[in-house]
Scaffold this active site. Sequence first.
Site, PDB file in Angstrom:
ATOM      1  N   SER A   1     -99.777 -23.028 -55.697  1.00  0.00           N
ATOM      2  CA  SER A   1    -101.159 -23.486 -55.644  1.00  0.00           C
ATOM      3  C   SER A   1    -101.249 -24.781 -54.834  1.00  0.00           C
ATOM      4  O   SER A   1    -100.928 -24.783 -53.647  1.00  0.00           O
ATOM      5  CB  SER A   1    -101.698 -23.653 -57.068  1.00  0.00           C
ATOM      6  OG  SER A   1    -103.098 -23.718 -57.075  1.00  0.00           O
TER       7      SER A   1
ATOM      8  N   ASP B   1     -99.249 -17.942 -54.391  1.00  0.00           N
ATOM      9  CA  ASP B   1    -100.605 -17.594 -54.810  1.00  0.00           C
ATOM     10  C   ASP B   1    -101.659 -18.623 -54.436  1.00  0.00           C
ATOM     11  O   ASP B   1    -102.451 -19.056 -55.281  1.00  0.00           O
ATOM     12  CB  ASP B   1    -100.665 -17.321 -56.314  1.00  0.00           C
ATOM     13  CG  ASP B   1    -101.823 -16.377 -56.645  1.00  0.00           C
ATOM     14  OD1 ASP B   1    -101.949 -15.346 -55.961  1.00  0.00           O
ATOM     15  OD2 ASP B   1    -102.602 -16.676 -57.564  1.00  0.00           O
TER      16      ASP B   1
ATOM     17  N   HIS C   1    -102.152 -15.927 -61.924  1.00  0.00           N
ATOM     18  CA  HIS C   1    -102.073 -16.970 -60.899  1.00  0.00           C
ATOM     19  C   HIS C   1    -100.694 -17.617 -60.867  1.00  0.00           C
ATOM     20  O   HIS C   1    -100.179 -17.942 -59.800  1.00  0.00           O
ATOM     21  CB  HIS C   1    -103.153 -18.016 -61.162  1.00  0.00           C
ATOM     22  CG  HIS C   1    -103.142 -19.164 -60.198  1.00  0.00           C
ATOM     23  ND1 HIS C   1    -103.098 -18.999 -58.827  1.00  0.00           N
ATOM     24  CD2 HIS C   1    -103.153 -20.514 -60.418  1.00  0.00           C
ATOM     25  CE1 HIS C   1    -103.096 -20.188 -58.231  1.00  0.00           C
ATOM     26  NE2 HIS C   1    -103.121 -21.114 -59.174  1.00  0.00           N
TER      27      HIS C   1
END
Length: 399
Positions: free
Chosen positions: A195, A221, A351
């Site tokens: 992230s 991701d 996620h």
Amino acid sequence: MSALQRSFAKAQLQNLPPPPAVFDEAEEDAASEEHPPLSKNGSSSSASSTGTITASADKNLFERPTVRQHPRSQYEPLPWQNFFEQEIFLDGDDIRSHTYFTPPATAEAPLFCFHHGAGASGLSFALLTSALKAALPEAGFLSPDCRGHGQTTTATKDLDLSLETLATDLAFVVNATSAKSGWSKLPPVVLLGHSLGGAVVTELAHRKLLGNSVLGYGVLDVVEGSAMDALQSMEQYLSTRPRSFPSISRGIEWHVRSRTLRNSNSARVSVPPLLTQKADNDDVPFTWRTDLSATKPFWEKWFTGLSTKFLSVPGAGKLLILAGTDRLDKELMIGQMQGKYQLQVFPESGHFVHEDQPEKTAMVVADFFRRNDRSTLVLPPKVDDLIRQGKLKPVHQAK
């Protein structure tokens, strides 16, 4: 009753709806302690079996099965020592960085350097480290807490989480660890960020803050397009999560039950650093260590231009692991068709792909390293060397 009649009756019984569930307070308390069954990869199954009507041993077809009780130990924290050999503090100009560290076994072995996402900590990569260690036993691992997270502290209270600052911090951690370990030069470095961390490792590689030591970098991701869209709902998400927990175990339980993390073992090691207690008192609740709302001024700049920078760094392998192909933006789709980077999708994860699927992620990352490992390249011998060895005649003698 004939066999045909029994078959017909059985078919009719299977079509009957299950009886309504009735719970008293004691049963509700027991149910609150229960955790959904885990699959082999540690993720919670999307279909719980506790409400299924099954035949009991005495053929009472409508008897409800006994609810399995899971011990509270299922949500007890796991120590970081299970995953890393050391924790070290590195003092810089305005920062005291805390990092988890497992040294490489040899000077030629790679160093995997991780960067977690916003609100997480270095222990977000704990299970991935164990899985990578099994695949690459000589590799080293470095997983710091970035400023404002975990046990890393700064000299000022003003929180600077700009992309430039975070990339500089990560380069400092790598170089300071090298100096502390007495290395003559940096080992081959593989950067991996989740992230926000994906934007940080891309920025570091783009600015060449570690010179030519970066063998490759991977992003977990996050892509520019979907990240910018997700920021629109970030405040709403933050307003819906609990503000505090009565214990660390309850915090772990919330992350698993809400499916924020789908791997309970990962939650047991990665969640405790996210929470803090202002006083050493059992009556004082645990609150979030990092105030994500305070990081809002930096959100947009974290991901602006990420796709272009990710694709443009020369001389380094590039890996993108996503939880769904819908996250790809146009620029990355074109780059994928041109073979500019390696893409892997884990649709069964959330996620936190590296926490939900640590073994699968480790397999992909280990193969990515082997594919880009420069030490395995066998270059053809130089012409001058062949002439000196008598294996090749000079041009004028060849005539």
